[in-house]
Design an enzyme around this catalytic site. Structure first.
Site, mmCIF file in Angstrom:
data_model
loop_
_atom_site.group_PDB
_atom_site.id
_atom_site.type_symbol
_atom_site.label_atom_id
_atom_site.label_comp_id
_atom_site.label_asym_id
_atom_site.label_seq_id
_atom_site.Cartn_x
_atom_site.Cartn_y
_atom_site.Cartn_z
ATOM 1 N N THR A 70 0.855 -1.188 0.000
ATOM 2 C CA THR A 70 0.000 0.000 0.000
ATOM 3 C C THR A 70 0.893 1.240 0.000
ATOM 4 O O THR A 70 2.100 1.168 -0.251
ATOM 5 C CB THR A 70 -0.951 -0.016 1.207
ATOM 6 N N ASN A 71 0.303 2.404 0.274
ATOM 7 C CA ASN A 71 1.063 3.653 0.337
ATOM 8 C C ASN A 71 0.548 4.508 1.490
ATOM 9 O O ASN A 71 -0.370 4.115 2.204
ATOM 10 C CB ASN A 71 0.997 4.397 -0.998
ATOM 11 N N ARG A 72 1.120 5.699 1.629
ATOM 12 C CA ARG A 72 0.853 6.521 2.809
ATOM 13 C C ARG A 72 -0.349 7.462 2.653
ATOM 14 O O ARG A 72 -0.621 8.268 3.539
ATOM 15 C CB ARG A 72 2.095 7.361 3.140
#
Length: 404
Positions: free
Chosen positions: A208-210
């Site tokens: 995933t990402n932030r």
């Protein structure tokens, strides 16, 4: 762009233990820069004082026809109001409104009002479901009064059922929606994506990402405030964010799911704002069981669907959406990378923001962005809240739609 700013709101408060929620609503309306005039019934004063509301709004709170030296106070309040909401609205006050009684300042003000009227019922036990209450609500609806709620839950008596007043944040959202009607995006469909996707590695892990989704949700709210019909496709990392009232929300987990949701709706949308941080890669093979700690995996990645390229192809075929806005979150060569994305994906505009800085980008409430258009024009915005960034972006969207 804030539909509540400088609006005259009459907040009626009737006799209910939920009157404490009215204080929070008055505070939220005032913080949204509305001018709030509170009118309490005699029953409401047994739960909360006019002084509480005067302290929260900075304006006089009224409770009696005789406690003001203003000339015909109920007419002055009713005629000047842009919107009148009674929250909480007791069963007794509902009955009075339905039969046109005017035996206190609150009911007098409702009869004098020439603006939209909304009521948020609050009552205990089976009172809301009683045939008399339901008949009164039906009568008010036929006259154009909007009924907000109530919610289902535990009452002051300990009983469970329908009758809880909606929470102030939800009522605030509904008031914003009423006041935004007729805005510059009225009749337009705006499709917004927000948040990051999650690409599964095994049953318990994912890539995933932030991205928090805050900027995309702010864009959805700004579009609603301009009168648009809004569809919000929310990625998994934005799951905990509250839905802007009035938006259609579609929750997705993966990039493939987001692509499907966007492409299903883009053909009927006037505007697409692609603010989501869609994963660029996903594991080529998802493991059917949890990968054990002692077995270090070799993960092979493959590209995820390029949503904006697919939208560009659809747009070439059918002409919709009329306006497509992309986002570029970059850690280096910000303008060069954003300009390349703008051209490759046939965008109307791109919003470029530098990530990896403490006051902008992911997981904070502020952002510092640059706006780029085909032809090379660039506009740098100062550090703003994400709500302010959203308003600036939507102003440009309105202008792009006007250009045809």
């Amino acid at each position: 762009m804030n539909p509540l700013q400088d609006k005259r709101i009459v907040l009626g408060v009737s006799g209910s233990v939920a009157a404490y929620k009215a204080a929070e609503l008055a505070s939220k309306l005032t913080q949204a820069k509305a001018q709030v005039d509170v009118v309490l019934s005699e029953g409401a004063e047994r739960f909360i004082s006019p002084l509480t509301f005067a302290s929260l709004t900075g304006r006089k709170a009224y409770s009696s026809l005789w406690d003001s030296d203003a000339h015909v106070v109920h007419v002055g309040l009713g005629e000047a109001a842009d919107l009148l909401v009674i929250a909480p609205c007791s069963a007794n006050t509902l009955a009075k409104l339905a039969t046109g009684q005017a035996d206190n300042l609150l009911t007098l003000t409702v009869l004098a009002a020439r603006c939209p009227v909304l009521v948020a019922p609050a009552m205990d036990g089976g009172m809301f479901e009683h045939p008399a209450t339901q008949a009164n609500i039906q009568t008010l609806r036929q006259r154009g009064v909007q009924v907000l709620g109530p919610a289902q839950g535990r009452m002051a008596s300990g009983l469970l059922g329908w009758g809880r007043m909606l929470e102030p944040a939800e009522i605030l959202g509904q008031l914003r929606l009423v006041l935004s009607r007729g805005g510059p995006l009225a009749g337009r469909h705006v499709l917004v994506s927000a948040g990051g996707t999650q690409e599964p590695l095994d049953p318990v892990r994912y890539l995933t990402n932030r991205s928090s989704g805050k900027q995309g949700f702010a864009l959805a709210q700004a579009a609603l405030d301009l009168g648009a019909q809004v569809s919000l496709v929310a990625g998994a990392t934005a799951a905990s964010l509250p839905t802007p009232y009035g938006a259609e929300r579609i929750d997705v987990d993966t990039a493939a799911q987001m692509a499907e949701a966007i492409l299903q709706r883009a053909g009927s949308a006037d505007v697409l704002i692609m603010a989501a941080a869609v994963a660029d890669f996903r594991p080529r093979q998802v493991q059917p069981h949890k990968i054990k700690k002692n077995l270090l995996p070799q993960v092979e990645l493959e590209p995820t669907p390029d949503i904006l390229l697919a939208v560009a192809e659809q747009r070439r075929r059918i002409g919709w959406p009329a306006v497509v806005v992309g986002f570029a979150a970059e850690s280096q060569n910000l303008l060069e990378n954003a300009q390349d994305k703008l051209a490759r994906k046939g965008l109307s505009m791109i919003v470029a923001n530098q990530v990896g800085v403490p006051d902008a980008g992911f997981a904070v409430d502020t952002n510092r962005v640059s706006l780029l258009w085909p032809g090379g024009a660039v506009e740098h915005l100062p550090l703003l809240s994400k709500s302010e960034v959203a308003e600036e972006v939507l102003r440009r969207v309105v202008a792009l739609l006007a250009e045809g």
